[in-house]
Scaffold this motif. Structure first.
Motif, PDB file in Angstrom:
ATOM      1  N   SER A  67       0.821  -1.210   0.000  1.00  0.00           N
ATOM      2  CA  SER A  67       0.000   0.000   0.000  1.00  0.00           C
ATOM      3  C   SER A  67       0.852   1.256   0.000  1.00  0.00           C
ATOM      4  N   LEU A  68       0.496   2.218  -0.893  1.00  0.00           N
ATOM      5  CA  LEU A  68       1.036   3.576  -0.851  1.00  0.00           C
ATOM      6  C   LEU A  68      -0.100   4.465  -0.328  1.00  0.00           C
ATOM      7  N   ALA A  69      -0.475   4.182   0.911  1.00  0.00           N
ATOM      8  CA  ALA A  69      -1.678   4.803   1.470  1.00  0.00           C
ATOM      9  C   ALA A  69      -1.602   6.315   1.509  1.00  0.00           C
ATOM     10  N   ASP A  70      -0.368   6.846   1.599  1.00  0.00           N
ATOM     11  CA  ASP A  70      -0.255   8.307   1.669  1.00  0.00           C
ATOM     12  C   ASP A  70      -0.811   8.979   0.419  1.00  0.00           C
ATOM     13  N   PHE A  71      -0.757   8.276  -0.696  1.00  0.00           N
ATOM     14  CA  PHE A  71      -1.302   8.817  -1.951  1.00  0.00           C
ATOM     15  C   PHE A  71      -2.687   8.257  -2.255  1.00  0.00           C
ATOM     16  N   GLY A  72      -3.189   7.393  -1.396  1.00  0.00           N
ATOM     17  CA  GLY A  72      -4.481   6.776  -1.648  1.00  0.00           C
ATOM     18  C   GLY A  72      -4.403   5.645  -2.655  1.00  0.00           C
ATOM     19  N   LEU A  73      -3.208   5.057  -2.810  1.00  0.00           N
ATOM     20  CA  LEU A  73      -3.003   4.014  -3.815  1.00  0.00           C
ATOM     21  C   LEU A  73      -2.630   2.691  -3.160  1.00  0.00           C
ATOM     22  N   THR A  74      -3.156   1.631  -3.750  1.00  0.00           N
ATOM     23  CA  THR A  74      -2.714   0.288  -3.416  1.00  0.00           C
ATOM     24  C   THR A  74      -2.157  -0.318  -4.692  1.00  0.00           C
ATOM     25  N   VAL A  75      -0.927  -0.829  -4.626  1.00  0.00           N
ATOM     26  CA  VAL A  75      -0.255  -1.319  -5.826  1.00  0.00           C
ATOM     27  C   VAL A  75       0.314  -2.702  -5.590  1.00  0.00           C
ATOM     28  N   THR A  76       0.665  -3.351  -6.683  1.00  0.00           N
ATOM     29  CA  THR A  76       1.318  -4.654  -6.630  1.00  0.00           C
ATOM     30  C   THR A  76       2.247  -4.770  -7.825  1.00  0.00           C
ATOM     31  N   ALA A 118      12.948  13.502  -3.996  1.00  0.00           N
ATOM     32  CA  ALA A 118      12.248  14.728  -4.392  1.00  0.00           C
ATOM     33  C   ALA A 118      12.022  15.632  -3.198  1.00  0.00           C
ATOM     34  N   SER A 119      11.659  15.049  -2.070  1.00  0.00           N
ATOM     35  CA  SER A 119      11.422  15.838  -0.864  1.00  0.00           C
ATOM     36  C   SER A 119      12.711  16.498  -0.396  1.00  0.00           C
ATOM     37  N   LYS A 120      13.827  15.750  -0.474  1.00  0.00           N
ATOM     38  CA  LYS A 120      15.118  16.300  -0.075  1.00  0.00           C
ATOM     39  C   LYS A 120      15.518  17.470  -0.961  1.00  0.00           C
ATOM     40  N   ALA A 121      15.121  17.412  -2.240  1.00  0.00           N
ATOM     41  CA  ALA A 121      15.443  18.486  -3.182  1.00  0.00           C
ATOM     42  C   ALA A 121      14.510  19.684  -3.041  1.00  0.00           C
ATOM     43  N   GLY A 122      13.555  19.592  -2.110  1.00  0.00           N
ATOM     44  CA  GLY A 122      12.652  20.710  -1.863  1.00  0.00           C
ATOM     45  C   GLY A 122      11.420  20.722  -2.745  1.00  0.00           C
ATOM     46  N   ARG A 123      11.147  19.617  -3.448  1.00  0.00           N
ATOM     47  CA  ARG A 123       9.965  19.538  -4.316  1.00  0.00           C
ATOM     48  C   ARG A 123       8.709  19.285  -3.484  1.00  0.00           C
ATOM     49  N   LYS A 124       7.619  19.871  -3.922  1.00  0.00           N
ATOM     50  CA  LYS A 124       6.352  19.685  -3.231  1.00  0.00           C
ATOM     51  C   LYS A 124       5.499  18.588  -3.868  1.00  0.00           C
ATOM     52  N   SER A 125       5.950  18.090  -5.023  1.00  0.00           N
ATOM     53  CA  SER A 125       5.199  17.034  -5.697  1.00  0.00           C
ATOM     54  C   SER A 125       6.159  16.172  -6.504  1.00  0.00           C
ATOM     55  N   VAL A 126       5.688  15.003  -6.903  1.00  0.00           N
ATOM     56  CA  VAL A 126       6.482  14.101  -7.723  1.00  0.00           C
ATOM     57  C   VAL A 126       5.722  13.817  -9.012  1.00  0.00           C
ATOM     58  N   PRO A 133       1.051  15.440  -5.047  1.00  0.00           N
ATOM     59  CA  PRO A 133       1.652  16.317  -4.025  1.00  0.00           C
ATOM     60  C   PRO A 133       2.253  15.526  -2.874  1.00  0.00           C
ATOM     61  N   ILE A 134       3.511  15.799  -2.581  1.00  0.00           N
ATOM     62  CA  ILE A 134       4.179  15.133  -1.468  1.00  0.00           C
ATOM     63  C   ILE A 134       3.556  15.558  -0.149  1.00  0.00           C
ATOM     64  N   ALA A 135       3.088  16.802  -0.103  1.00  0.00           N
ATOM     65  CA  ALA A 135       2.518  17.324   1.138  1.00  0.00           C
ATOM     66  C   ALA A 135       1.344  16.484   1.610  1.00  0.00           C
ATOM     67  N   GLU A 136       0.662  15.804   0.661  1.00  0.00           N
ATOM     68  CA  GLU A 136      -0.469  14.977   1.038  1.00  0.00           C
ATOM     69  C   GLU A 136      -0.045  13.536   1.260  1.00  0.00           C
TER      70      GLU A 136
END
Length: 513
Positions: A425-434, A485-493, A509-512
């Protein structure tokens, strides 16, 4: 001794006094004075108003060059909508945002009843008997009989007739068409020298300028309407080269292919589409710009076809989120969603995720602008592309190919990839993947309807192939890309998705997360 007055003298004096009294009374009654001058009357009403410009001189000169175009075909291709090629309402439109804005292409029999009568008259005829299917407008662009009209007017036609403004009918042959710009060229079979008009420079036409449209609405040839240019650069979803001039002159079915003139009698646009919830004129019509038509018609006249440069990429707009995720300062450019395997771009090194920002030093404002810049070049020409990749600009030299005759359509299949592996699960983005069956990418198995992923239309069955241009084959790969991306200061990927043959990018958005 006093004498008695003479009776006749007395009577005469009394009569003279009476006449004098009547004369004075009459003079007073008529308001006259005894000066001997004529009566003074008040002035009639007159208003000094601005003079409205007359289009009569323009119309008189250009009208002989404007014609009606009648088209016949061996197969009845029209439907019950009257053969106008128009969508009749929002409920029946395909699931397309542009079409749901009610933009309608139009072609025209002037009278639906007339078409029904035509059907009855030809009901018993053989199938190979040419039948009327469309009627539009056109105009001469040379004295030897070349006529410009719309592609959708002549489409599927096998016999063509040009009707002059004096009613004379002449047979014509089809020289060539260009469906991508909706233009077509006919040639009249005659030795007669025709009155013709020239293309103007539409780049000099300004919003608010007067224009005159001449055409054949509803079969009523020689109809003139006037208005102003309402807007420039309209994109109505008709094709990759949309750059229409919007006018408010009354344009209806049957005006297709007709010219729009400036006050110098130059063609600055060609009627091609209308916006109409009802099917009639509502004051919004769209013209193919003269500069575009001039190039296309020149190619058709010379070669019978249009040859365009081809880059071989699928592109999409750069949104604010995408620009931020890539470190771009603006939303200008065209994001490469896919570089086709047989295209010149892929051979030169262009890859999905690149943003094309310039062509030969000319800025690319949008995917539409890129399409026009490439199409304007001849196949085989070397062009220099400026590309934004991994936070820096790179330059590529590419020999353009020839644009294929038919656009490659992406598959719309809904085949969903399945995998028996336990999902992560990538729950932070609302995604479930395999992981996918072939080990390349991650298959989305579930999407939280209240998530950012759902807002961006990510669906079960989509395959995540890369994040910020880094290939991902496991949830851990995604985590690493997000952390970088977060380390580089990006707010989204920037996430690359495929579904069947479709390929696209979305910014999450990484913030979400």
């Amino acid at each position: 001794m006093n004498k008695a007055p003479n009776s006749s003298s007395f009577t005469h004096k009394r009569l003279m006094a009476a006449v004098a009294s009547l004369a004075i009374a009459g003079a007073i009654g008529f308001g006259a004075v005894t000066t001997g001058t004529a009566p003074v009357l008040a002035d009639a009403v007159h208003v000094q108003a601005p003079q409205v410009p007359s289009f009569a001189d323009v119309v008189e000169r250009v009208s002989p060059a404007v014609v009606s175009v009648k088209v016949k075909a061996k197969v009845q291709s029209t439907s019950d909508d009257g053969g106008f090629g128009m969508f009749q309402g929002p409920d029946g439109l395909p699931d397309n945002p542009q079409l749901r804005e009610f933009f309608r292409q139009f072609r025209g029999f002037g009278d639906q009843g007339g078409q029904r009568n035509s059907r009855r008259q030809h009901r018993d005829h053989r199938d190979d008997q040419p039948r009327p299917v469309a009627q539009g407008s056109g105009f001469f662009v040379s004295e030897d009989g070349y006529v410009v009209t719309n592609n959708h007017v002549v489409d599927e036609g096998t016999a063509f007739t040009v009707v002059m403004n004096d009613g004379k009918e002449l047979d014509a042959k089809l020289v060539g068409t260009d469906p991508r710009t909706d233009l077509a060229l006919l040639k009249v079979n005659s030795d007669q020298k025709f009155t013709y008009v020239a293309f103007g420079d539409d780049s000099k036409a300004r919003v608010g300028d007067w224009v005159v449209a001449v055409g054949n609405p509803f079969g009523l040839g020689g109809t003139v309407t006037a208005g102003i240019i309402s807007a420039r650069g309209r994109d109505i979803g008709a094709g990759p080269y949309d750059d229409f001039i919007q006018i408010d002159a009354s344009v209806n079915r049957g005006n297709s292919g007709g010219p729009t003139f400036n006050l110098s009698g130059e063609v600055i646009g060609i009627n091609t589409a209308i916006f109409s919830p009802s099917g009639g004129n509502v004051g919004i019509a769209f013209d193919i710009p003269a500069n575009t038509a001039k190039e296309v018609i020149g190619d058709l006249m010379k070669n019978g076809s249009v040859k365009r440069g081809w880059l071989g990429v699928e592109i999409q707009p750069v949104t604010a989120d995408i620009a931020e995720s890539l470190g771009l300062k603006s939303q200008n450019g065209a994001l490469v969603a896919n570089a086709q395997s047989d295209g010149p771009a892929k051979k030169a090194g262009i890859v999905a995720g690149d943003v094309i920002t310039q062509v030969d030093g000319k800025d690319v404002a949008s995917p539409r602008e890129l399409a026009r810049l490439i199409a304007a070049e001849a196949p085989g020409k070397a062009v220099e592309l400026s590309v934004w990749r991994n936070g820096q600009t790179k330059t590529f030299s590419i020999d353009l190919g020839k644009l294929p005759n038919t656009d490659k359509q992406a598959s719309s299949g809904d085949q969903q990839q399945e995998n028996e592996a336990a999902p992560s699960s990538l729950a932070d983005f609302g995604l479930t993947v395999t992981p996918s069956d072939d080990g390349k990418g991650l298959v989305v198995t579930d999407v939280d309807p209240d998530s950012a992923a759902s807002d961006r239309n990510i669906q079960a069955g989509d395959v995540i192939t890369s994040v910020n241009s880094t290939e991902v084959n496991s949830p851990q790969d995604v985590d690493k890309a997000i952390a970088a991306a977060s380390k580089a200061g990006r707010k989204s990927v920037l996430v690359q998705l495929t579904h069947g043959d479709n390929n696209r990018f979305v910014a999450l958005p990484i913030a979400e997360g």
